[in-house]
Design an enzyme around this catalytic site. Structure first.
Site, PDB file in Angstrom:
ATOM      1  N   CYS A 188     -62.488  12.275  24.141  1.00  0.00           N
ATOM      2  CA  CYS A 188     -61.089  12.343  23.713  1.00  0.00           C
ATOM      3  C   CYS A 188     -60.521  10.931  23.770  1.00  0.00           C
ATOM      4  CB  CYS A 188     -60.282  13.293  24.599  1.00  0.00           C
ATOM      5  SG  CYS A 188     -58.532  13.390  24.128  1.00  0.00           S
ATOM      6  N   CYS A 248     -55.824  13.094  16.866  1.00  0.00           N
ATOM      7  CA  CYS A 248     -57.136  13.192  17.504  1.00  0.00           C
ATOM      8  C   CYS A 248     -57.834  11.857  17.329  1.00  0.00           C
ATOM      9  CB  CYS A 248     -57.962  14.316  16.881  1.00  0.00           C
ATOM     10  SG  CYS A 248     -59.636  14.445  17.562  1.00  0.00           S
TER      11      CYS A 248
END
Length: 301
Positions: free
Chosen positions: A76, A224
């Site tokens: 992430c 993202c």
């Protein structure tokens, strides 16, 4: 051992992140806690970044990453920037090395407050992404949504940036597509045995892309980081751009941009962007019950 630990609600370009301090403990943030936290509007999130004591010499922390459905994530990028900002504020350090299940991440906080994360090398081998079918060239695979003679989305580029990604190139604004409808179908498509992050990407100029992402295990997301990296790599691999681009994240708040460079000397992908602290509190990592710190009193959930 106390039942609660400190945590912070943060965001990276609107990507909702909970940074949980698990240092000095042997337990973990449970899937049940993640699901409970995501069910509360105050703590609804895309990823939890749980900071643990380092496991490897020369690293600052082990990072355990959870999606909002309680499953584990391998990477992430936006969450990593949030961890850097939190630890930089605590320690005064500017350079960090983290270990995750996907490998080592190096990061640095710059004087202007932006943070660069070395996301490592992209993986293009079909069996390592992984895909269910063999493809010699993953710049473009056979996959589509919609009628055979007029598909809505088709022929994505696929790769792993520590987690599986499929990039669909589109000719109009990614926000104009019903990704809430197509996203779950593509995330769970049989082509992706470990599911996949689904991104729509549009070329605005030779140095500017616009993206929107359906995130594996989280759904529609404001941003993202690993998807932005994948879009930049796909653009370069398919000759749409060079190796350094700006990503305009369509669903992010105003001025939601990342700079992505796929370095030629070592093939590492470096992502640079902001992180923002929102509020902090304490949370039970087993149950997900939390207390939010406020200027006047506190609110327990």
């Amino acid at each position: 051992m106390s039942n609660t630990v400190e945590f912070a609600r943060m965001n990276g370009l609107g990507n909702k992140i909970l940074v949980v301090d698990m240092r000095g403990r042997k337990d973990v943030v449970t899937a049940a806690a993640a699901i409970a936290l995501n069910a509360d509007p105050a703590t609804e999130f895309d990823q939890i970044m749980a900071i643990h004591d380092p496991k490897a010499e020369g690293t600052d922390a082990w990072i355990d990453i959870l999606n909002s459905d309680g499953t584990k994530a391998q990477a992430c990028g936006n969450g990593t920037r949030c961890v850097v900002q939190a630890l930089a504020a605590e320690t005064g350090k500017k350079v960090f090395t983290f270990q995750t299940v996907a490998g080592i991440l190096n990061a640095v906080e710059h004087e202007d407050g932006t943070i660069s994360v070395d996301m490592g090398r992209p993986v293009f081998d079909w069996d390592k992404i992984p895909l269910a079918e063999e493809f010699a060239d993953t710049r473009r695979i056979e996959l589509q949504i919609g009628p055979i003679d007029n598909p809505v989305l088709h022929s994505p580029s696929v790769m792993s940036m520590g987690n599986p990604h499929a990039i669909f190139w589109v000719d109009k604004d990614p926000m104009s597509y019903d990704l809430a409808r197509f996203g779950p179908l593509l995330e769970n498509h049989p082509m992706f045995p470990e599911r996949a992050n689904i991104t729509l990407a549009q070329v605005l100029s030779p140095t500017l892309l616009r993206t929107r992402t359906w995130e594996r295990g989280a759904g529609l997301t404001l941003a993202c980081g690993s998807a932005a990296c994948s879009a930049a790599v796909s653009a370069a691999r398919t000759g749409r751009t060079g190796r350094k681009v700006t990503i305009d994240v369509a669903s992010a708040p105003a001025s939601g941009q990342l700079t992505i460079e796929w370095r030629e000397n070592d093939d590492h992908v470096v992502m640079t962007g902001p992180a923002e602290w929102e509020w902090s509190g304490v949370v039970d990592p087993v149950t997900g019950s939390f207390t939010r710190a406020q200027e006047q009193g506190a609110q327990a959930r």
